[in-house]
Design a protein around this motif. Structure first.
Motif, short mmCIF file in Angstrom:
data_model
loop_
_atom_site.label_atom_id
_atom_site.label_comp_id
_atom_site.label_asym_id
_atom_site.label_seq_id
_atom_site.Cartn_x
_atom_site.Cartn_y
_atom_site.Cartn_z
N GLN A 81 84.85 -43.41 -16.39
CA GLN A 81 83.41 -43.66 -15.80
C GLN A 81 81.91 -43.10 -15.88
N ARG A 82 82.28 -41.89 -17.05
CA ARG A 82 81.64 -41.36 -17.76
C ARG A 82 80.61 -42.99 -18.77
N ILE A 83 81.86 -43.49 -19.61
CA ILE A 83 81.51 -44.38 -19.96
C ILE A 83 80.14 -45.34 -19.16
N CYS A 84 80.97 -45.77 -18.30
CA CYS A 84 80.75 -47.03 -17.49
C CYS A 84 79.35 -46.61 -16.80
N ASN A 85 79.19 -45.40 -16.85
CA ASN A 85 77.85 -44.95 -16.04
C ASN A 85 78.29 -45.34 -14.47
N MET A 86 79.25 -44.51 -14.03
CA MET A 86 80.06 -44.60 -12.72
C MET A 86 79.62 -43.34 -12.23
N PRO A 87 79.64 -43.60 -10.57
CA PRO A 87 79.47 -41.94 -9.94
C PRO A 87 80.44 -41.21 -10.58
#
Length: 534
Positions: free
Chosen positions: A226-232
Motif C-alpha cells: 500500500q505504501r509503495i503504490c501510494n494507497m490510503p
C-alpha cells in the motif's frame, strides 16, 4: 429356549417353578376355584415360563455383545493416539490409557491416585486451576494449553481438553484429553521467525506482498504494498478492477494483459509499471507473481511488488547525461567541422582565388601580343578555376548562410547545382524569420548531403526539395534516380555522409525514413524536433 448344562439358567428356572408350585398349592384346595380355571392358570404359567426362558436367552446374547464391545472400546481407549484421563472432582486420576502413561513416562500404578496438577509445570498452575474449576462449574467443554512435566523430567507443550459429567451415583467425573503439541508450537515459532525475517527483508528491499483470489477477484495488499503504490492506509482488500485502475494509464493495458495471461496459462507475472495520479509523484514498481492452487476451489495469484523508483530515476538521469554528453560531442564535432570548412573556404578565397584572379588580369594585358589564341584558352581555364573555387568555397562554408539565412542559401545552392541534365525544384513553407545559426547550418548540411547522394549515387535527373517549419521541421527529398534496396543497404557499412546526418539528427531527437526500390527513385523524410533544440 433354556439350554441344558447352564447352571445359572437351571437355578433361575427352578426358582420360578417353585414359586409357581407354591402359588398352585395355596389355591388348589380352594373350593371356589373350578378345575377349568386351574387348568387355564397352569397353561398361562407354562407360557410365562417359555417367555422368560426366551428373554433369558436374549439377555445372555446381549451380555456377550456388551462384553465384546467393552473389549473393543478398551482397545480403542488404550491405543488411541491421545492421552485420556479420568479424574474425580478433587482432580485425582482414576483411570489413564496407554498413551497417557507414555506421555507422563510412568505406569498406571504410578499415576493412579495422584493429582493431575502434580504433572503440570509450576508456571502453569494458575492456568490449570482456572481450567479445572471452570469445567466443574459449567459442565461444558473447556480447553487450554499447558506445559506438562513427565515423571522422568521431560517437559512438553500440551493441549488439554475436558468436560465434567454427573454419574448415576451422584458423583462428578472429569474426562480429560491430553495431546502433545510441542512440534506444532515449535513449527509455529519457526514460521513466526521466518515471517519476521521475510518482513525485514521485504522492508529492506522496499517490497510488499499481494494476493488475488480468482474466485472472488478480491485483491489483497499488505502495508508495504500500500505504501509503495501510494494507497490510503488500511485498504487491504479491493476489487481487481480498482487495483488495475490505480496503475498509470500508459501501463494499465499491459499489466491487465499479463494478469489475464497468468490466470489462463499459468505464466509467471513480471512487469514494470507506474502508480500514482497526475497530482502525485509517479512510483515505478516491479510486479512479480505466479498462480497457485491451495484446493480444488481455491485458486490464487500471489506475488510481490518492489519499489524501483530510485533505480529508474537513476537510469533516466544516466540516459539524459549520456544524451547530453553525446549532444555536446556532436556540437563540438559540428563546430569543428564548420570552423575547418570556414578556414579552408577562407584560404581558397583569400589565396587561391585572388592569385588566379591576378593571373587572369596579367594575362588580359597580353591579349594584343602574339599567341593570342593560346592566351585566350588559358584565360578560359582560369575563369573555370575561379568559378570552381567559388563553388568549393560555397559548399564548404557559404557566407550567404550567415548573412542572409537558410532560404536564400538553399536558393543559391539549387541555382548552382541545376543544369540542363539536372532539374531541382524547391517548396519551402513556414520560414518567415531567422532561426538559430547552428540549426540553419544543420538543416542546410542535411539537405546538401541528401542532394549529393541523389546526384552521385542515384544519378537522378529530377530532384524535389520540400521544407516545412511547424512544431517540427520536416525535410523531404524526392528524386527519380535508379533507387536501391533499403534493407540491403542498411546491412552494409554506412558512409561518412549518412553518419554526419545521423549525428546532426541526434541534436534534435530527429529521425530519418528512407523509401526506395530499384528503378523507382528514392524518397527521404527527415524530422527535427525544434522544441528540444540545444
Amino acid at each position: 429356549m433354556k439350554k441344558p448344562g447352564n447352571r445359572k439358567e437351571d437355578f433361575d428356572f427352578t426358582k420360578l417353578r417353585q414359586d409357581a408350585e407354591k402359588f398352585l398349592n395355596e389355591h388348589i384346595h380352594d373350593a371356589s376355584l373350578p378345575d377349568k380355571d386351574i387348568k387355564m392358570l397352569f397353561q398361562e404359567l407354562q407360557v410365562h415360563q417359555i417367555e422368560l426362558e426366551m428373554q433369558n436367552d436374549e439377555l445372555r446374547l446381549i451380555n456377550v455383545e456388551l462384553e465384546r464391545q467393552r473389549i473393543r472400546f478398551s482397545g480403542i481407549y488404550d491405543f488411541a493416539p491421545i492421552g485420556y484421563f479420568l479424574l474425580d472432582r478433587a482432580g485425582i486420576i482414576k483411570e489413564v490409557n496407554n498413551t497417557g502413561m507414555t506421555l507422563l513416562e510412568a505406569t498406571k500404578k504410578d499415576i493412579s491416585g495422584k493429582r493431575m496438577q502434580s504433572y503440570v509445570a509450576p508456571e502453569d498452575y494458575d492456568a490449570y486451576y482456572s481450567f479445572f474449576m471452570q469445567m466443574l462449574r459449567t459442565h461444558t467443554h473447556q480447553r487450554c494449553e499447558l506445559n506438562i512435566r513427565a515423571v522422568q523430567g521431560h517437559k512438553f507443550n500440551a493441549q488439554v481438553e475436558g468436560i465434567a459429567l454427573n454419574t448415576s451415583e451422584g458423583n462428578i467425573e472429569c474426562y480429560i484429553a491430553l495431546v502433545d503439541i510441542s512440534e506444532r508450537i515449535r513449527a509455529q515459532k519457526e514460521l513466526a521467525d521466518v515471517k519476521e525475517r521475510l518482513e525485514l527483508a521485504m522492508k529492506a528491499s522496499s517490497a510488499g506482498t499481494w494476493e488475488l483470489n480468482l474466485t472472488s477477484m478480491r485483491f489483497f495488499m499488505d502495508e508495504s504494498s500500500q505504501r509503495i503504490c501510494n494507497m490510503p492506509k488500511g485498504t487491504f482488500y479491493r476489487d481487481y478492477t480498482d487495483f488495475i485502475n490505480m496503475i498509470h494509464v500508459d501501463d494499465k493495458k499491459e499489466a491487465d494483459r499479463q494478469f489475464h495471461l497468468s490466470l489462463v496459462t499459468g505464466k509467471e507475472i513480471d512487469i514494470i509499471c507506474r502508480f500514482g495520479t497526475p497530482n502525485q509523484k509517479e512510483c515505478y514498481t516491479v510486479i512479480r507473481g505466479h498462480k497457485i492452487l491451495s484446493s480444488k476451489t481455491d485458486e490464487r495469484l500471489v506475488g510481490i511488488i518492489m519499489d524501483i523508483t530510485e533505480k529508474m530515476l537513476m537510469e533516466k538521469n544516466s540516459r539524459l547525461l549520456k544524451m547530453e554528453h553525446q549532444k555536446k560531442i556532436a556540437i563540438a564535432t559540428l563546430h569543428t567541422e564548420e570552423n575547418e570548412r570556414k578556414r579552408i573556404s577562407g584560404a581558397l578565397h583569400d589565396s587561391v582565388s585572388q592569385l588566379l584572379y591576378a593571373v587572369k588580369i596579367k594575362l588580359g594585358q597580353m591579349e594584343n601580343k602574339p599567341n593570342r589564341t593560346e592566351i585566350l584558352g588559358i584565360n578560359k581555364l582560369l575563369e573555370e578555376a575561379i568559378a570552381e573555387t567559388r563553388n568549393i568555397s560555397f559548399e564548404l562554408a557559404p557566407s550567404i548562410l550567415t548573412d542572409f539565412g537558410l532560404v536564400a542559401t538553399l536558393e543559391e545552392l539549387v541555382q548552382r547545382l541545376s543544369s540542363k541534365t539536372l532539374k531541382i525544384t524547391t517548396n519551402i513553407k513556414g520560414f518567415f524569420k531567422r532561426m538559430d545559426l547552428l540549426l540553419e547550418t544543420n538543416i542546410y548540411r542535411i539537405i546538401q548531403e541528401l542532394l549529393n547522394n541523389s546526384m552521385r549515387h542515384g544519378e537522378a535527373t529530377e530532384i524535389d526539395i520540400e521544407l516545412k517549419n511547424n512544431e517540427v521541421i520536416e525535410i523531404i527529398i524526392r528524386d527519380n534516380g535508379k533507387g536501391f534496396n533499403v534493407q540491403e543497404q542498411e546491412r552494409r557499412s554506412h558512409g561518412s555522409g549518412l553518419f554526419s546526418i545521423k549525428n546532426r539528427l541526434s541534436l534534435y531527437n530527429g529521425n530519418m525514413q528512407i523509401e526506395s526500390e530499384p528503378g523507382k527513385g528514392t524518397t527521404v523524410s527527415v524530422k527535427l524536433n525544434i522544441k528540444d533544440q540545444v
